[in-house]
Structure formats: C-alpha cells, structure tokens
Design a protein around this motif. Structure first.
Motif, PDB file in Angstrom:
ATOM      1  N   LEU A   1       0.821  -1.216   0.000  1.00  0.00           N
ATOM      2  CA  LEU A   1       0.000   0.000   0.000  1.00  0.00           C
ATOM      3  C   LEU A   1       0.854   1.265   0.000  1.00  0.00           C
ATOM      4  O   LEU A   1       0.320   2.375  -0.060  1.00  0.00           O
ATOM      5  CB  LEU A   1      -0.927   0.012   1.219  1.00  0.00           C
ATOM      6  CG  LEU A   1      -2.013  -1.062   1.252  1.00  0.00           C
ATOM      7  CD1 LEU A   1      -2.743  -1.037   2.593  1.00  0.00           C
ATOM      8  CD2 LEU A   1      -2.989  -0.867   0.101  1.00  0.00           C
ATOM      9  N   GLY A   2       2.177   1.097   0.103  1.00  0.00           N
ATOM     10  CA  GLY A   2       3.078   2.249   0.113  1.00  0.00           C
ATOM     11  C   GLY A   2       3.108   2.991   1.434  1.00  0.00           C
ATOM     12  O   GLY A   2       3.506   4.153   1.489  1.00  0.00           O
ATOM     13  N   LEU A   3       2.711   2.330   2.503  1.00  0.00           N
ATOM     14  CA  LEU A   3       2.707   2.984   3.816  1.00  0.00           C
ATOM     15  C   LEU A   3       4.127   3.083   4.369  1.00  0.00           C
ATOM     16  O   LEU A   3       4.928   2.162   4.190  1.00  0.00           O
ATOM     17  CB  LEU A   3       1.822   2.207   4.787  1.00  0.00           C
ATOM     18  CG  LEU A   3       0.346   2.108   4.387  1.00  0.00           C
ATOM     19  CD1 LEU A   3      -0.414   1.240   5.379  1.00  0.00           C
ATOM     20  CD2 LEU A   3      -0.286   3.490   4.290  1.00  0.00           C
ATOM     21  N   PRO A   4       4.441   4.163   5.043  1.00  0.00           N
ATOM     22  CA  PRO A   4       5.798   4.332   5.574  1.00  0.00           C
ATOM     23  C   PRO A   4       6.071   3.563   6.861  1.00  0.00           C
ATOM     24  O   PRO A   4       7.232   3.354   7.224  1.00  0.00           O
ATOM     25  CB  PRO A   4       5.887   5.834   5.839  1.00  0.00           C
ATOM     26  CG  PRO A   4       4.470   6.253   6.099  1.00  0.00           C
ATOM     27  CD  PRO A   4       3.615   5.356   5.230  1.00  0.00           C
ATOM     28  N   GLU A   5       5.014   3.155   7.559  1.00  0.00           N
ATOM     29  CA  GLU A   5       5.210   2.453   8.820  1.00  0.00           C
ATOM     30  C   GLU A   5       3.963   1.661   9.189  1.00  0.00           C
ATOM     31  O   GLU A   5       2.892   1.877   8.647  1.00  0.00           O
ATOM     32  CB  GLU A   5       5.574   3.423   9.952  1.00  0.00           C
ATOM     33  CG  GLU A   5       4.476   4.390  10.312  1.00  0.00           C
ATOM     34  CD  GLU A   5       4.906   5.403  11.370  1.00  0.00           C
ATOM     35  OE1 GLU A   5       6.115   5.607  11.567  1.00  0.00           O
ATOM     36  OE2 GLU A   5       4.022   5.986  11.999  1.00  0.00           O
ATOM     37  N   VAL A   6       4.167   0.756  10.139  1.00  0.00           N
ATOM     38  CA  VAL A   6       3.070  -0.012  10.733  1.00  0.00           C
ATOM     39  C   VAL A   6       3.048   0.367  12.206  1.00  0.00           C
ATOM     40  O   VAL A   6       4.099   0.478  12.840  1.00  0.00           O
ATOM     41  CB  VAL A   6       3.312  -1.538  10.591  1.00  0.00           C
ATOM     42  CG1 VAL A   6       2.274  -2.324  11.384  1.00  0.00           C
ATOM     43  CG2 VAL A   6       3.308  -1.947   9.135  1.00  0.00           C
ATOM     44  N   ARG A   7       1.854   0.542  12.736  1.00  0.00           N
ATOM     45  CA  ARG A   7       1.702   0.842  14.163  1.00  0.00           C
ATOM     46  C   ARG A   7       0.820  -0.220  14.799  1.00  0.00           C
ATOM     47  O   ARG A   7      -0.108  -0.723  14.167  1.00  0.00           O
ATOM     48  CB  ARG A   7       1.078   2.217  14.371  1.00  0.00           C
ATOM     49  CG  ARG A   7       2.045   3.331  14.009  1.00  0.00           C
ATOM     50  CD  ARG A   7       1.464   4.685  14.317  1.00  0.00           C
ATOM     51  NE  ARG A   7       2.479   5.692  14.150  1.00  0.00           N
ATOM     52  CZ  ARG A   7       2.982   6.408  15.146  1.00  0.00           C
ATOM     53  NH1 ARG A   7       2.550   6.231  16.381  1.00  0.00           N
ATOM     54  NH2 ARG A   7       3.908   7.312  14.919  1.00  0.00           N
ATOM     55  N   LEU A   8       1.121  -0.537  16.037  1.00  0.00           N
ATOM     56  CA  LEU A   8       0.290  -1.463  16.800  1.00  0.00           C
ATOM     57  C   LEU A   8       0.394  -1.100  18.268  1.00  0.00           C
ATOM     58  O   LEU A   8       1.239  -0.300  18.659  1.00  0.00           O
ATOM     59  CB  LEU A   8       0.697  -2.913  16.546  1.00  0.00           C
ATOM     60  CG  LEU A   8       2.139  -3.355  16.806  1.00  0.00           C
ATOM     61  CD1 LEU A   8       2.394  -3.602  18.283  1.00  0.00           C
ATOM     62  CD2 LEU A   8       2.430  -4.604  16.024  1.00  0.00           C
ATOM     63  N   TYR A   9      -0.488  -1.662  19.051  1.00  0.00           N
ATOM     64  CA  TYR A   9      -0.428  -1.433  20.491  1.00  0.00           C
ATOM     65  C   TYR A   9      -0.790  -2.709  21.221  1.00  0.00           C
ATOM     66  O   TYR A   9      -1.369  -3.633  20.660  1.00  0.00           O
ATOM     67  CB  TYR A   9      -1.340  -0.284  20.934  1.00  0.00           C
ATOM     68  CG  TYR A   9      -2.821  -0.529  20.770  1.00  0.00           C
ATOM     69  CD1 TYR A   9      -3.534  -1.261  21.713  1.00  0.00           C
ATOM     70  CD2 TYR A   9      -3.505  -0.015  19.680  1.00  0.00           C
ATOM     71  CE1 TYR A   9      -4.885  -1.487  21.572  1.00  0.00           C
ATOM     72  CE2 TYR A   9      -4.866  -0.228  19.525  1.00  0.00           C
ATOM     73  CZ  TYR A   9      -5.552  -0.960  20.475  1.00  0.00           C
ATOM     74  OH  TYR A   9      -6.897  -1.180  20.333  1.00  0.00           O
ATOM     75  N   THR A  10      -0.385  -2.734  22.487  1.00  0.00           N
ATOM     76  CA  THR A  10      -0.745  -3.826  23.378  1.00  0.00           C
ATOM     77  C   THR A  10      -0.987  -3.234  24.751  1.00  0.00           C
ATOM     78  O   THR A  10      -0.485  -2.151  25.074  1.00  0.00           O
ATOM     79  CB  THR A  10       0.353  -4.909  23.412  1.00  0.00           C
ATOM     80  OG1 THR A  10      -0.139  -6.056  24.112  1.00  0.00           O
ATOM     81  CG2 THR A  10       1.616  -4.423  24.095  1.00  0.00           C
ATOM     82  N   ASN A  11      -1.750  -3.917  25.551  1.00  0.00           N
ATOM     83  CA  ASN A  11      -1.987  -3.469  26.913  1.00  0.00           C
ATOM     84  C   ASN A  11      -0.670  -3.505  27.684  1.00  0.00           C
ATOM     85  O   ASN A  11       0.151  -4.406  27.496  1.00  0.00           O
ATOM     86  CB  ASN A  11      -3.026  -4.367  27.586  1.00  0.00           C
ATOM     87  CG  ASN A  11      -3.481  -3.811  28.904  1.00  0.00           C
ATOM     88  OD1 ASN A  11      -2.753  -3.835  29.885  1.00  0.00           O
ATOM     89  ND2 ASN A  11      -4.695  -3.290  28.937  1.00  0.00           N
ATOM     90  N   ALA A  12      -0.459  -2.521  28.534  1.00  0.00           N
ATOM     91  CA  ALA A  12       0.780  -2.428  29.304  1.00  0.00           C
ATOM     92  C   ALA A  12       1.002  -3.643  30.202  1.00  0.00           C
ATOM     93  O   ALA A  12       2.145  -3.954  30.544  1.00  0.00           O
ATOM     94  CB  ALA A  12       0.783  -1.157  30.144  1.00  0.00           C
ATOM     95  N   LEU A  13      -0.054  -4.354  30.564  1.00  0.00           N
ATOM     96  CA  LEU A  13       0.082  -5.534  31.413  1.00  0.00           C
ATOM     97  C   LEU A  13       0.253  -6.828  30.620  1.00  0.00           C
ATOM     98  O   LEU A  13       0.369  -7.897  31.201  1.00  0.00           O
ATOM     99  CB  LEU A  13      -1.109  -5.648  32.367  1.00  0.00           C
ATOM    100  CG  LEU A  13      -1.209  -4.505  33.394  1.00  0.00           C
ATOM    101  CD1 LEU A  13      -2.462  -4.656  34.239  1.00  0.00           C
ATOM    102  CD2 LEU A  13       0.029  -4.462  34.271  1.00  0.00           C
ATOM    103  N   MET A  14       0.268  -6.717  29.300  1.00  0.00           N
ATOM    104  CA  MET A  14       0.528  -7.888  28.451  1.00  0.00           C
ATOM    105  C   MET A  14       2.017  -7.894  28.104  1.00  0.00           C
ATOM    106  O   MET A  14       2.418  -7.689  26.961  1.00  0.00           O
ATOM    107  CB  MET A  14      -0.336  -7.838  27.191  1.00  0.00           C
ATOM    108  CG  MET A  14      -1.798  -7.997  27.451  1.00  0.00           C
ATOM    109  SD  MET A  14      -2.729  -7.865  25.897  1.00  0.00           S
ATOM    110  CE  MET A  14      -4.286  -8.557  26.385  1.00  0.00           C
TER     111      MET A  14
END
Length: 112
Positions: A66-79
């Motif tokens: 898709l030509g995106l410059p980055e991938v972002r993700l998150y997780t719970n701080a307790l995981m």
C-alpha cells in the motif's frame, strides 16, 4: 499451519474467532481487571508455532504494498509477553498512553 492462507474472517468463522478471543484473553482478564480491547490474537495452543511471526510479516507486506511508511500497533501495558515479542520484529516503543481504563504501549515499525 504454515500452508494455511491468511484471509479476512467471514460469517462462517465467527464461532472459531470467538473461541480464539476467549482462549487468548482469558489469562489477561484477571491481570488487567477487564476484558482487553479487541486486537489480533493467537489461540494459546498455537503459541510458539510461528503464527504470530506470519501475521506480522503479512502485515508488513500488505503495508508495503500500500506504500505505507510504517506499521503501528499497540498492546496493553500488562501484556508483557507481547512487549517482548514486538522489538524482535523491528518494532520500537513510541509511547505509553492511557485512554479511560486502558493503559497501552504503542509501537511502530518503519518500512521506508
């Protein structure tokens, strides 16, 4: 499992997806104090089998296509288990953000 296609879930997959969500989140409910917000999950019986690695590679390839410059993700701080995995695949911690009852660790991986 290595030969299975990664594809969007359909209506027929709802019971299996519900089973994965229940099994994956069950250990975290007591730790976090609530059901985690929906995110990509892997059934505990598949841990260590390369499924997570395949999903992360799939996401990277799709984002690049898709030509995106980055991938972002998150997780719970307790995981904390997740927090050990993401840096191994090139993700860097960007910030910790609390939104209502959710304390999240946000990561990114630069692609370009």
């Amino acid at each position: 499992m290595a030969d299975e296609e990664i594809r969007p879930a359909g209506a027929a997959d709802v019971p299996a997806v519900a089973d994965v969500i229940d099994a994956a989140f069950r250990p975290y409910i007591e730790r976090i104090g609530r059901v985690p917000q929906p995110m990509e999950e892997i059934h505990p019986t598949a841990h260590g089998g390369g499924v997570g690695r395949r999903l992360l590679r799939f996401v990277d390839a799709h984002a690049r296509a898709l030509g995106l410059p980055e991938v972002r993700l998150y997780t719970n701080a307790l995981m904390w288990e997740n927090q050990k995995i993401y840096p191994r695949y090139g993700y860097e911690l960007v910030e910790r953000r609390v939104s209502g009852p959710y304390d999240r660790m946000h990561y990114r991986k630069r692609l370009l």
